[in-house]
Design a protein around this motif. Structure first.
Motif, short mmCIF file in Angstrom:
data_model
loop_
_atom_site.label_atom_id
_atom_site.label_comp_id
_atom_site.label_asym_id
_atom_site.label_seq_id
_atom_site.Cartn_x
_atom_site.Cartn_y
_atom_site.Cartn_z
N ARG A 258 36.36 55.29 -38.50
CA ARG A 258 35.06 55.21 -38.78
C ARG A 258 34.40 54.86 -40.05
N ARG A 259 35.23 55.56 -41.10
CA ARG A 259 34.60 54.88 -42.47
C ARG A 259 34.98 53.74 -42.76
N PHE A 260 36.15 52.98 -42.52
CA PHE A 260 36.44 51.91 -42.61
C PHE A 260 35.66 50.59 -42.04
N SER A 261 35.32 51.22 -40.64
CA SER A 261 34.77 50.14 -39.74
C SER A 261 32.97 50.15 -40.36
N GLY A 262 32.40 51.24 -40.76
CA GLY A 262 31.20 51.31 -41.14
C GLY A 262 30.99 50.67 -42.52
N ALA A 263 32.04 50.72 -43.36
CA ALA A 263 31.92 49.95 -44.55
C ALA A 263 32.02 48.43 -44.38
N LEU A 264 32.96 48.24 -43.31
CA LEU A 264 33.22 46.72 -43.15
C LEU A 264 31.82 45.87 -42.57
N MET A 265 31.05 46.87 -41.93
CA MET A 265 29.70 46.27 -41.54
C MET A 265 28.78 46.10 -42.69
N GLY A 266 29.12 46.62 -43.86
CA GLY A 266 28.47 46.37 -45.08
C GLY A 266 29.13 44.85 -45.86
N SER A 267 30.22 44.90 -45.75
CA SER A 267 31.15 43.49 -46.05
C SER A 267 30.47 42.35 -45.46
N VAL A 268 30.42 42.45 -44.07
CA VAL A 268 29.61 41.30 -42.93
C VAL A 268 28.41 41.39 -43.60
N GLY A 269 27.58 42.34 -43.74
CA GLY A 269 26.23 42.36 -43.83
C GLY A 269 25.67 41.19 -45.01
N MET A 270 26.33 41.78 -46.05
CA MET A 270 26.07 41.07 -47.45
C MET A 270 26.45 39.64 -47.34
N ASN A 271 27.23 39.21 -46.61
CA ASN A 271 27.64 37.93 -46.37
C ASN A 271 26.79 37.20 -45.10
N PHE A 272 26.34 37.93 -44.44
CA PHE A 272 25.31 37.59 -43.21
C PHE A 272 24.17 36.87 -43.66
N SER A 273 23.70 37.34 -44.71
CA SER A 273 22.13 36.62 -45.16
C SER A 273 22.19 36.52 -46.75
N PHE A 274 22.69 37.32 -47.72
CA PHE A 274 22.32 37.23 -49.20
C PHE A 274 22.93 35.98 -49.56
N TRP A 275 24.36 35.78 -49.51
CA TRP A 275 25.25 34.70 -50.06
C TRP A 275 24.92 33.29 -49.32
N PRO A 276 24.92 33.17 -48.17
CA PRO A 276 24.60 31.96 -47.49
C PRO A 276 23.29 31.46 -47.81
N LEU A 277 22.10 32.24 -48.01
CA LEU A 277 21.00 31.78 -48.33
C LEU A 277 20.76 31.12 -49.76
N MET A 278 22.00 31.54 -50.57
CA MET A 278 22.02 30.98 -51.92
C MET A 278 22.34 29.46 -51.76
N ALA A 358 16.38 41.91 -52.86
CA ALA A 358 17.56 41.65 -52.18
C ALA A 358 18.82 41.69 -52.94
N GLY A 359 18.47 41.36 -54.17
CA GLY A 359 19.72 41.10 -55.21
C GLY A 359 20.03 42.55 -55.72
N ALA A 360 19.13 43.40 -55.85
CA ALA A 360 19.38 44.75 -56.28
C ALA A 360 19.93 45.35 -55.37
N ALA A 361 19.55 45.42 -53.97
CA ALA A 361 20.17 46.01 -52.79
C ALA A 361 21.62 45.51 -52.69
N LEU A 362 21.81 44.22 -52.86
CA LEU A 362 23.55 43.84 -52.90
C LEU A 362 24.16 44.28 -53.81
N GLY A 363 23.69 44.45 -55.22
CA GLY A 363 24.28 45.00 -56.13
C GLY A 363 24.77 46.81 -55.80
N LEU A 364 23.89 47.39 -55.09
CA LEU A 364 24.01 48.70 -55.01
C LEU A 364 24.90 48.98 -53.84
#
Length: 508
Positions: A258-278, A358-364
């Motif tokens: 579960r920890r792996f899957s929960g953290a993987l949602m973080g990987s997906v989430g950061m690249n779902f919105s933040f970097w594509p908008l760039m 958004a940038g600060a949140a990604l850094g966290l």
């Protein structure tokens, strides 16, 4: 001294990787004007690189383990320099896309090898920690300052120098690596999972092609349905191959942790919105706000610089409250930043507050995600976990570059049809506006349409990352108190996970 020079070589390679990701979006409007690139072609300038990185990422670790990490690293550096030269000399957008794909192949190989080199050249302990810290800081500097570097190169020279500068850096890196990086291999390296690599690549490329080209192909056309069928078959074949392979690229059984899957949602989430908008923010600043190249680069620093400043705080929060709280909180904060940018576009206000949040949140979020995905699995699976983490980021990035672009064009198209019902080919006009072109329309119509398109894009990003934050919360909280020191629940341990040596050394 030898290790220090080797570290400089690795850091220069990391700098090139970071710059190449964040400096290229700034030149999109310039490419539209000088190479007459269409909006879809501009999307492929970015996505060709991302897709190529994804294709080669998992394979490189195995090849480097078998044939020598230093050897493959040097080949990758030389190839990156040559393909950067090809991009810089491209006389048409078609050749630029080809060059970007080849550059992505070498860039993905280079990124994988440098992590393996750090893990083998520096002894475990303080020296290795410092080496990885230096690598991470340099890569972050490339990402953070890439927009202003790209803008200055365009302003002082031309768009070609955004690529040509890597030729000189690659030469220096190659000279340092040749004499100072120690060769290493893994005698237990497994064979390359070629079938898995091929089916995964076909799946991602097919999905991205349909998203970007589906409307022009016609969703009811036999060609579009054929690509959809090929994509679906490839995806199913990939799952079947990986479940049966003795040493898979993706061992799906790790998702029961579960920890792996929960953290993987973080990987997906950061690249779902933040970097594509760039990819699309430069178009908003230049076409929507009338900024020049340098002004755009400076405006983008508000979006990227916080990602460099917040990781230490993210580590402290994780140490105190745990990844199960820090990662979902960071994703929710990215969603808040996107909602503020959505309101700013609607109310004609500055994007600055939302961009900073958004940038600060990604850094966290970034460091806790990386540490948790690799730390929640047994030690001999860390390399594979790291590979899944990076692949999830790149696949999500590629797909959402395409999705956000389609949403942007659709929003502009709908706005034009509302404002100018008599307009002819609204879809073609929408693509030109989305690409940053100056279109002869009644005063304010194009800028209003662009704002409507960006509103939909930002709302999509906010809702999507919020949903992923919720998914991460649920995955972490489910049996989180029953996890043992390896990150597995008692039920997980009861169902043994196959052992694999795939890319152990890529974990760092």
């Amino acid at each position: 001294m030898k290790n220090m020079l080797a570290l400089i070589a690795v850091c220069l390679a990391a700098l090139m990787s970071g710059l190449e990701i964040s400096s290229v979006p700034v030149i999109s409007p310039v490419l539209e004007q000088q190479l007459h690139a269409s909006f879809r072609e501009l999307q492929w300038v970015m996505n060709a690189y991302t897709l190529a990185c994804t294709t080669v990422l998992m394979a490189t670790g195995t090849l480097a383990d078998r044939f020598g990490r230093r050897r493959v690293f040097m080949i990758a550096i030389a190839a990156f320099g040559l393909t950067s030269l090809l991009c810089g000399l491209a006389g048409s957008v078609g050749w630029l896309i080809v060059g970007r794909f080849l550059q992505g192949l070498s860039g993905g190989a280079m990124l994988t090898c440098l992590i393996a080199i750090l893990a083998t050249q520096f002894p475990e302990g303080r020296a290795r920690s410092r080496a990885f810290a230096a690598w991470g800081i340099t890569f972050g500097l490339g990402l953070g300052f890439g927009p202003i570097v790209g803008a200055l190169l365009v302003a002082w020279f031309s768009w070609q120098w955004v690529f040509l500068v890597h030729v000189f850096i690659a030469v220096v890196t190659l000279l340092l690596a040749a004499k100072n990086v120690v060769e290493s291999r893994d005698a237990q390296a497994q064979k390359l999972d070629l079938a898995g690599l091929l089916t995964l690549s076909l799946t991602v490329m097919g999905a991205t092609y349909l998203i970007t080209q589906g409307s022009s192909l016609g969703w009811q056309s036999a060609y579009a349905w054929g690509i959809l069928l090929l994509t679906a078959v490839s995806g199913l074949a990939f799952i079947r191959i990986e479940r049966r392979h003795p040493h898979p690229m993706f061992d799906f059984s790790v998702f029961r942790i579960r920890r792996f899957s929960g953290a993987l949602m973080g990987s997906v989430g950061m690249n779902f919105s933040f970097w594509p908008l760039m990819i699309y923010l430069p178009i908003w600043y230049q076409s929507g706000q009338g900024y020049g190249n340098v002004e755009t680069g400076l405006a983008l620093l508000a979006y990227t610089l916080p990602t460099l400043l917040m990781p230490p705080l993210g580590e402290k929060l994780t140490a105190r409250y745990g990844a199960e709280k820090t990662i979902p909180l960071g994703l929710f904060a990215i969603a808040v930043g996107f909602m503020l940018m959505y309101l700013a576009v609607a109310l004609q206000l500055s994007l600055l507050p939302g961009a900073l949040i958004a940038g600060a949140a990604l850094g966290l979020t970034n460091t806790p995600v990386t540490n948790t995905t690799t730390g929640s699995v047994p030690g001999d699976r860390a390399g594979m976990a790291s590979g899944i983490d990076i692949s999830a980021r790149l696949i999500t990035l590629a797909v959402n570059i395409a999705l956000m672009g389609s949403l942007l064009v659709a929003g502009i198209n709908a706005s034009l049809r509302r404002t100018l019902p008599e307009v002819g080919d609204a879809a073609a006009l929408a693509e030109r506006i989305a690409g940053g072109a100056v279109v002869a329309l009644p005063q304010g119509v194009a800028s209003r349409a662009l704002a409507d398109g960006f509103s939909g894009l930002l709302l999509y990003g906010a809702v999507g990352v919020a949903a992923l934050a919720l998914a991460s919360t649920l995955l972490f909280s489910w049996r989180v108190n029953k996890l043992n020191s390896s990150g597995q629940s008692p039920q997980d341990e009861a169902r043994p996970i196959r052992s694999t040596a795939c890319e152990d050394n890529a974990a760092g």
